[in-house]
Design a protein around this motif. Structure first.
Motif, PDB file in Angstrom:
ATOM      1  N   ARG A  16       0.827  -1.210   0.000  1.00 40.76           N
ATOM      2  CA  ARG A  16       0.000   0.000   0.000  1.00 40.76           C
ATOM      3  C   ARG A  16       0.859   1.256   0.000  1.00 40.76           C
ATOM      4  O   ARG A  16       0.498   2.254  -0.654  1.00 40.76           O
ATOM      5  CB  ARG A  16      -0.946  -0.023   1.199  1.00 40.76           C
ATOM      6  N   ARG A  17       1.986   1.228   0.690  1.00 44.29           N
ATOM      7  CA  ARG A  17       2.888   2.386   0.661  1.00 44.29           C
ATOM      8  C   ARG A  17       3.451   2.596  -0.742  1.00 44.29           C
ATOM      9  O   ARG A  17       3.558   3.722  -1.226  1.00 44.29           O
ATOM     10  CB  ARG A  17       4.012   2.178   1.680  1.00 44.29           C
TER      11      ARG A  17
ATOM     12  N   GLU B  19       2.013   1.548  -3.520  1.00 46.72           N
ATOM     13  CA  GLU B  19       0.876   1.956  -4.356  1.00 46.72           C
ATOM     14  C   GLU B  19       0.619   3.454  -4.240  1.00 46.72           C
ATOM     15  O   GLU B  19       0.256   4.108  -5.221  1.00 46.72           O
ATOM     16  CB  GLU B  19      -0.372   1.161  -3.972  1.00 46.72           C
ATOM     17  N   GLN B  20       0.815   3.994  -3.049  1.00 47.46           N
ATOM     18  CA  GLN B  20       0.630   5.435  -2.874  1.00 47.46           C
ATOM     19  C   GLN B  20       1.684   6.207  -3.666  1.00 47.46           C
ATOM     20  O   GLN B  20       1.365   7.214  -4.314  1.00 47.46           O
ATOM     21  CB  GLN B  20       0.719   5.816  -1.391  1.00 47.46           C
ATOM     22  N   LEU B  21       2.922   5.735  -3.646  1.00 47.01           N
ATOM     23  CA  LEU B  21       3.974   6.383  -4.425  1.00 47.01           C
ATOM     24  C   LEU B  21       3.667   6.319  -5.917  1.00 47.01           C
ATOM     25  O   LEU B  21       3.839   7.302  -6.647  1.00 47.01           O
ATOM     26  CB  LEU B  21       5.324   5.714  -4.153  1.00 47.01           C
ATOM     27  N   SER B  22       3.204   5.158  -6.373  1.00 52.60           N
ATOM     28  CA  SER B  22       2.904   5.022  -7.799  1.00 52.60           C
ATOM     29  C   SER B  22       1.694   5.868  -8.176  1.00 52.60           C
ATOM     30  O   SER B  22       1.667   6.496  -9.247  1.00 52.60           O
ATOM     31  CB  SER B  22       2.673   3.550  -8.168  1.00 52.60           C
ATOM     32  N   HIS B  23       0.706   5.913  -7.293  1.00 55.69           N
ATOM     33  CA  HIS B  23      -0.489   6.730  -7.549  1.00 55.69           C
ATOM     34  C   HIS B  23      -0.105   8.201  -7.658  1.00 55.69           C
ATOM     35  O   HIS B  23      -0.556   8.918  -8.568  1.00 55.69           O
ATOM     36  CB  HIS B  23      -1.506   6.527  -6.429  1.00 55.69           C
ATOM     37  N   ASP B  24       0.741   8.670  -6.748  1.00 53.76           N
ATOM     38  CA  ASP B  24       1.159  10.071  -6.772  1.00 53.76           C
ATOM     39  C   ASP B  24       1.944  10.403  -8.042  1.00 53.76           C
ATOM     40  O   ASP B  24       1.930  11.542  -8.517  1.00 53.76           O
ATOM     41  CB  ASP B  24       2.019  10.392  -5.544  1.00 53.76           C
TER      42      ASP B  24
ATOM     43  N   GLU C 191      12.422   4.380   1.465  1.00 51.18           N
ATOM     44  CA  GLU C 191      11.488   3.515   2.177  1.00 51.18           C
ATOM     45  C   GLU C 191      12.219   2.309   2.762  1.00 51.18           C
ATOM     46  O   GLU C 191      13.089   1.717   2.120  1.00 51.18           O
ATOM     47  CB  GLU C 191      10.389   3.021   1.241  1.00 51.18           C
TER      48      GLU C 191
END
Length: 309
Positions: free
Chosen positions: A229-230, A232-237, A292
């Protein structure tokens, strides 16, 4: 398609894995083993997209035979580089140099026949333990049946450095991905490149665990979810998907020769080609990933420890 140069051979940075051609493989595999018509379509799409290197092994069911037949039918055998692996030695063969030599010679002959190649460009020891019998391969190289020798390494740093320092191995295949940076952190990518030893990365998606739907993650592996999930947040951003983040993270490392990707469909080939075409990540995103720290159990990052599926 970006390429790397290794021993005056131009290799595409996307290396197509073909284990799926010979047997169902991977925790995220949902389509099974493609039939021969689909293999031809997959290879055609890959080659037209600039892929010129393919990974297989004697232990991958009938993958070698299918790949050799398909490359010959497509009339591209002389335009591509096939990387295969010796058949793993039995305990008896491993313990006896004469038996090991005979087994390795038989493996080369079988791979030459199945792949329809007079000379195998590069053959890797499938297991590190078998690499002690590297000297037995010199006659095969001298006779022109085998050109280069390498080794497929396990998840633990240390031994790959000795292979590079010995000068006996021309290539390493190493597992590495966003969550498993053990080899990356050891400095082996850089040290291998300095000695013109190819670095082929496998398990870029952690055998599918990084990119499969969260609801499908097996119970024993669900400790990976917070880390995923961490990421995924980086990729989403960044406006990209997690698969693209995973691939382009590895492409951002110049010392990596090629990244090995297994596929089951033409659509997967096309998706991965598009990701590779976008090249390395922006430096700030690459740095954010490296900052990370994921404290994951060894079970999660070592697929060999997973329960059979």
């Amino acid at each position: 398609m970006m390429n790397s140069t290794w021993k005056n051979i131009s290799l595409s940075r996307l290396m197509l894995g073909t284990v799926q051609f010979g047997l169902p493989y991977g925790v995220a595999n949902r389509t099974g083993q493609p039939d021969y018509r689909d293999v031809l379509k997959i290879l055609t799409a890959a080659i037209e997209g600039g892929v010129n290197c393919f990974d297989t092994a004697a232990a991958y069911g009938n993958s070698e035979e299918i790949l050799g037949r398909a490359l010959r039918e497509l009339k591209v055998t002389d335009r591509v580089t096939v990387v295969t692996k010796f058949k793993p030695l039995t305990p008896e063969e491993l313990a006896d140099p004469a038996l090991a030599k005979a087994a390795l010679e038989a493996s080369v002959e079988s791979s030459r026949r199945r792949l329809q190649l007079d000379c195998l460009p590069l053959v890797l020891f499938h297991r590190e333990t078998d690499a002690v019998h590297r000297p037995a391969l010199e006659p095969l190289q001298e006779s022109g049946k085998l050109r280069y020798v390498g080794v497929s390494c396990a998840h633990f740093p240390g031994p790959p450095h000795s292979y590079v320092e010995s000068g006996l191995m021309s290539a390493l295949q190493l597992p590495a991905n966003l969550l498993d940076r053990r080899h990356e952190s050891s400095g082996i990518f850089r040290d291998a490149a300095a000695r013109e030893v190819a670095v082929f990365i496998r398990s870029a998606f952690l055998q599918g665990l990084l990119v499969m739907p969260e609801r499908d993650i097996p119970v024993e592996l669900q400790a990976v979810i917070p880390a995923r999930r961490r990421l995924e947040q980086l990729s989403h951003d960044a406006g990209i998907d997690l698969a693209e983040l995973a691939l382009r993270y590895l492409l951002s490392q110049d010392a990596v020769t090629s990244v090995l990707i297994g596929v089951e469909t033409v659509e997967q080939v096309e998706e991965n080609l598009a990701r590779f075409e976008r090249g390395p990540l922006p430096p700030d995103l690459f740095s954010a990933i490296q900052a990370e720290s994921f404290d994951l159990p060894e079970l999660i990052v070592t697929p060999g420890m997973w329960s059979p599926r």
